[in-house]
Design an enzyme around this catalytic site. Sequence first.
Site, short mmCIF file in Angstrom:
data_model
loop_
_atom_site.label_atom_id
_atom_site.label_comp_id
_atom_site.label_asym_id
_atom_site.label_seq_id
_atom_site.Cartn_x
_atom_site.Cartn_y
_atom_site.Cartn_z
N SER A 53 -10.17 -2.74 8.99
CA SER A 53 -9.36 -1.78 8.00
C SER A 53 -10.39 -1.13 6.43
CB SER A 53 -8.58 -3.18 6.52
OG SER A 53 -8.22 -2.98 5.18
N TYR A 80 -9.79 -10.11 1.40
CA TYR A 80 -8.85 -9.09 1.97
C TYR A 80 -10.33 -8.60 1.79
CZ TYR A 80 -6.53 -6.66 5.33
OH TYR A 80 -5.89 -6.08 6.28
#
Length: 256
Positions: free
Chosen positions: A140, A153
């Site tokens: 990501s 995250y």
Amino acid sequence: MTAKTILITGASRGIGAAAARLLGSQGHRVALAARSLDALAALAEDINAGPGEAIALECDVSNAADVARAVSNTLQHYGRLDVLVNNAGLIEPIAHIADIDPAAWSQVVDVNTKGVFYGLRYAIPPMLEQGGGTVINISSGAATKALEGWSHYCATKAAVLSLTRCAHVEYGHRGITVVGMSPGTVATDMQTAIRASGVNPVSQLDPSAHIPADWAARAIAYLCTDAAREFAGTDFSIKTDEGRARIGLPPRDAVG
């Protein structure tokens, strides 16, 4: 592409399910791993009705024994493991560091980081025995930036990128290709949770800004080929026009 045996974690929905369907349609053997066995069974049935083959494996990637069992069952059923797709991931709960429940924060670490490590730990030995293999870690943009409410995250995806690099240093010269795939924002259930949080600019994006899961699946299928070797130890991104062109997608300014 010659038929391969591919184990996908988090395969019951989103990117994992889309990748399983695409790879199955290409005639590959797909081992589907996730906590929801019912959803996996339905997906496996669909894939088995086409040119591919599929088995459903109940697996919680935060549990090392579950991951080891998923790899072992794949090997027992198909005789080899060519590709592991470390796809399972969490982002909830979205909250500031001083407000988040420590147990919930730790659960994201258990799935997003430890789950990837467990996949590498148990997939690499049989890949070495058979002479090579590929591991695709879903990455990501959060791996290299800070986003409000996403401390878990961002931290875990940064760790995944580091695991990709470390595994390449240790095993790249021994025939194991370890590569990350950074898709950008994808129209999955995760985006629903992000939008509901109202935290940071990502939650404010129009739904049309998110790419379909099928596009991320195409990137995974591309990285299942020898093309992945070019990006070994790094993240392959489909947020750039170059990355999109590699898998036959339109440039960003052509979408709308």
